[in-house]
Design a protein around this motif. Structure first.
Motif: not given
Length: 156
Positions: A14-15, A100, A117, A149-150, A153-154, A156
């Motif tokens: 996640g974050d 992840r 984050e 983290i970015r 996230r990107d 997904r």
């Protein structure tokens, strides 16, 4: 100068990302270690993350995997660092990856903590449970943790 090939894995859920207090280096670091004989960097970082955090994880990359069957392709690291190591002395050629967890809710080994984050952006120090002191995260670790983290996230 003697050089060792190493990997570092920012495990992202996640974050947040997983860090541990490295007693020898006296700083917060993600999982990582040396690439073993007959092991490629992706196998090494997945193994190191599993051994150190207890979490099975997959590498996440921004790179395109091409449509041909051979030769085999490995996702590239997000960065390669050349780190001076005082012992020896020698250098680490360190391949940095974002990963992840395979399972939905990752439970970390006791040595690791999740760092959010928001904590990283605010540059908040992290509590070192063993002595009740808060210790800042090094700027390079903080910047790479935010990038990992970015990337996850990107993807997904």
């Amino acid at each position: 100068m003697e050089r060792h090939f190493t990997v570092t894995g920012f495990l992202v859920d996640g974050d947040r990302t997983a860090l541990h207090w490295h007693r020898k280096n006296q700083m917060w670091l993600p999982a990582g270690g040396h690439i073993e004989r007959d092991e490629d960097p992706v196998q090494a970082v997945v193994r190191e993350v599993r051994e150190e955090t207890g979490v099975d994880a997959d590498v996440v990359s921004e790179s395109v995997i091409h449509d041909f069957a051979a030769p085999a392709q490995l996702p590239p690291p997000m960065l390669i660092l050349v780190e001076d190591i005082a012992e020896g002395p020698h250098e680490h050629i360190d391949m940095i990856y974002a990963l992840r967890p395979v399972a939905r809710s990752a439970v970390l080994s006791a040595e690791f903590v999740w760092v959010s984050e928001d904590q990283l952006v605010a540059n908040d120090p992290v509590a070192l449970a063993s002595c009740g002191v808060d210790v800042a995260i090094a700027e390079d670790v903080r910047a790479l943790a935010l990038e990992a983290i970015r990337i996850v996230r990107d993807a997904r």
